[in-house]
Enzyme design. Sequence first.
Site, PDB file in Angstrom:
ATOM      1  N   HIS A 259       0.859  -1.366   0.031  1.00 10.61           N
ATOM      2  CA  HIS A 259       0.002   0.156  -0.057  1.00 10.61           C
ATOM      3  C   HIS A 259       0.751   1.188  -0.205  1.00 10.61           C
ATOM      4  O   HIS A 259       1.925   1.269   0.260  1.00 10.61           O
ATOM      5  CB  HIS A 259      -0.939   0.136   1.292  1.00 10.61           C
ATOM      6  N   GLU A 261       0.497   3.853   1.956  1.00  5.78           N
ATOM      7  CA  GLU A 261       1.072   4.264   3.045  1.00  5.78           C
ATOM      8  C   GLU A 261       2.341   3.476   3.490  1.00  5.78           C
ATOM      9  O   GLU A 261       3.516   3.732   3.900  1.00  5.78           O
ATOM     10  CB  GLU A 261      -0.023   4.034   4.295  1.00  5.78           C
ATOM     11  N   CYS A 286      -6.302   1.445   5.275  1.00  2.00           N
ATOM     12  CA  CYS A 286      -6.929   0.569   5.740  1.00  2.00           C
ATOM     13  C   CYS A 286      -6.480   0.098   7.312  1.00  2.00           C
ATOM     14  O   CYS A 286      -5.507   0.752   7.621  1.00  2.00           O
ATOM     15  CB  CYS A 286      -6.563  -0.589   4.514  1.00  2.00           C
ATOM     16  N   CYS A 289      -2.639  -0.880   7.238  1.00  2.00           N
ATOM     17  CA  CYS A 289      -1.541   0.359   7.209  1.00  2.00           C
ATOM     18  C   CYS A 289      -1.874   1.180   8.767  1.00  2.00           C
ATOM     19  O   CYS A 289      -1.059   1.502   9.108  1.00  2.00           O
ATOM     20  CB  CYS A 289      -1.973   1.052   6.034  1.00  2.00           C
TER      21      CYS A 289
END
Length: 337
Positions: A259, A261, A286, A289
Amino acid sequence: MLIGLCGGICAGKHAIADYLIREQGFQWLELANSNPAPVSDDPSSDAYLQRSVIGGSGHSFESVDSFMDFVTKRWTERWVTTDIWDRSVLDKLLIRPFFLLVSVDAPVSLRWQRFRERCSSRQLEPPPLEKFVLWSDRQLYDRDIGQAYLVDRASVRLFNESSSLKELYAALETVELPNEERLRPSWDQYFMQLASLAAQRSNCMKRRVGCVIVRDRRVISTGYNGTPRNITNCNEGGCPRCNRGEGGGSGLSTCLCIHAEENALLEAGRERIREGAILYCDTCPCLTCTVKIAQVGITEVVYSKGYNMDKESAAILSAAGVNLRQLSQPPNGLTYL
């Protein structure tokens, strides 16, 4: 602040200028020698009347240079003009930090109706619709005088379907054209735009996401989502889960994509993040993360768009003492009035 209005015949440019003058304290600026090439096929028909009367006093200039000199020295005041007709004028204005270009459009049938009313108010015979459409096309799309080039470069695009000035004025109140953040983005807007730019590098087949981590208003790292280094890109088949098109949140344990992040956190490292770091992401993090964000000591998370786990992520960040905030920005792009 200088607002420049451009757009089609009877789209509402002068009505919006009049609103800014009457309701928002703007003053009118006019280029005396900036009359565009006539869109009518009748050379004597200046009647066909691209201009309408603007309320209040204003200033008129014989040249672009005198116009620019005047407004540059008084940029902290509020000014509005519709006298932007060619690229050379526009290019001189766009490099100035006080200028905002706004385009105005409306359905051609509605613009024709307004044009008929304008002609009637001046005791002139209005043209048939077919002729008006030809004039409108020339005014917008002619290679030499067309406004389409200007419209394409506008930061704010207004679609004016208003049936009355009262309705138009009420709609303009919500748009907040004079908002100074349109000229120079706030720090939040600036970093969120960097996150959105990072998202354009994403190769994930599910969604593009970008992230920026900052501390003391300095960028520490950026990230976007996609498959790990030396693994085939997701959009080239590298992540089977994403390429199968499974629903959001399903099969996450089999997803190979890192992801945005996560990439930003890995790039920065805990030592560089430290207390006071802010994470900007164009999508709310999410759960996976979120726990990593809490672990490395991020102080605040700012996001733009929601996700299907917002409540769960918010609960974790709250418990970890991390502030979560959704960024609200003045609307740009196409806005219906």
